[in-house]
Design a protein around this motif. Structure first.
Motif, PDB file in Angstrom:
ATOM      1  N   SER A  10       8.166 -12.917 -23.916  1.00 56.83           N
ATOM      2  CA  SER A  10       7.526 -11.950 -23.039  1.00 56.83           C
ATOM      3  C   SER A  10       7.594 -12.376 -21.576  1.00 56.83           C
ATOM      4  O   SER A  10       7.251 -11.611 -20.702  1.00 56.83           O
ATOM      5  N   ILE A  64      16.766  -3.934 -15.720  1.00 52.51           N
ATOM      6  CA  ILE A  64      15.438  -4.044 -16.314  1.00 52.51           C
ATOM      7  C   ILE A  64      15.348  -3.289 -17.639  1.00 52.51           C
ATOM      8  O   ILE A  64      14.665  -3.724 -18.562  1.00 52.51           O
ATOM      9  N   ARG A  65      16.050  -2.169 -17.736  1.00 55.58           N
ATOM     10  CA  ARG A  65      15.942  -1.331 -18.926  1.00 55.58           C
ATOM     11  C   ARG A  65      16.264  -2.112 -20.195  1.00 55.58           C
ATOM     12  O   ARG A  65      15.582  -1.977 -21.212  1.00 55.58           O
ATOM     13  N   VAL A  68      13.456  -4.879 -20.969  1.00 51.00           N
ATOM     14  CA  VAL A  68      12.205  -4.277 -21.424  1.00 51.00           C
ATOM     15  C   VAL A  68      12.335  -3.866 -22.887  1.00 51.00           C
ATOM     16  O   VAL A  68      11.389  -4.016 -23.677  1.00 51.00           O
ATOM     17  N   GLN A  73       7.693  -8.670 -20.772  1.00 50.35           N
ATOM     18  CA  GLN A  73       6.501  -8.062 -20.198  1.00 50.35           C
ATOM     19  C   GLN A  73       6.138  -8.649 -18.847  1.00 50.35           C
ATOM     20  O   GLN A  73       5.583  -7.964 -17.999  1.00 50.35           O
ATOM     21  N   SER A  96       8.780  -0.379 -13.166  1.00 50.36           N
ATOM     22  CA  SER A  96       9.196  -0.402 -14.566  1.00 50.36           C
ATOM     23  C   SER A  96       8.073  -0.796 -15.510  1.00 50.36           C
ATOM     24  O   SER A  96       8.206  -0.639 -16.720  1.00 50.36           O
ATOM     25  N   ILE A  98       6.740  -3.973 -15.623  1.00 50.81           N
ATOM     26  CA  ILE A  98       6.717  -5.420 -15.824  1.00 50.81           C
ATOM     27  C   ILE A  98       5.704  -6.025 -14.858  1.00 50.81           C
ATOM     28  O   ILE A  98       5.683  -5.690 -13.673  1.00 50.81           O
TER      29      ILE A  98
END
Length: 122
Positions: A10, A64-65, A68, A73, A96, A98
């Motif tokens: 995470s 980022i996509r 994630v 996280q 996003s 995060i």
């Protein structure tokens, strides 16, 4: 045969490399390996459009996509280099979802640097 990359935890660190002409955003370092990365060129921007804040925002969103989806996280972000897309990429990371534990600027600064060229005589 390549080893399968395990699912990342995470919490990982990400880097934003910003130049005058292009942006590169590697995300989620897992034991020194990059899990996901994106740049303005891979997002379809060419020429002078690669240096725009919108290109940096799109590249950050693409990088980022994938992390994630793998369960990331929290992130630690290090920004390096001059350029217009630094803030736009950071805003895309924030949007996003995060959580950012810290944001650090690691741009190398010269301690007086190289010797400048001699004065021009006209």
């Amino acid at each position: 045969m390549a080893k399968p990359i395990p699912r990342i935890g995470s919490r990982r660190n990400g880097r934003i490399g910003s130049r005058k002409s292009a942006r590169r955003i590697p995300k989620g370092m897992y034991g020194g390996r990059v899990v996901s990365w994106s740049s303005a060129g891979t997002c379809g921007f060419r020429g002078t459009r690669r240096g725009t804040p919108f290109a940096a925002q799109t590249a950050a969103g693409n990088a980022i996509r994938t992390v994630v989806d793998q369960g990331m996280q929290r992130a630690e972000v290090m920004i390096k280099g001059p350029g217009l897309g630094r803030d736009a990429a950071l805003r895309a990371i924030r949007r996003s979802g995060i959580l950012l534990s810290f944001v650090r600027d690691v741009t190398p600064m010269p301690h007086n640097g190289c010797r400048p060229p001699k004065k021009r005589r006209v």
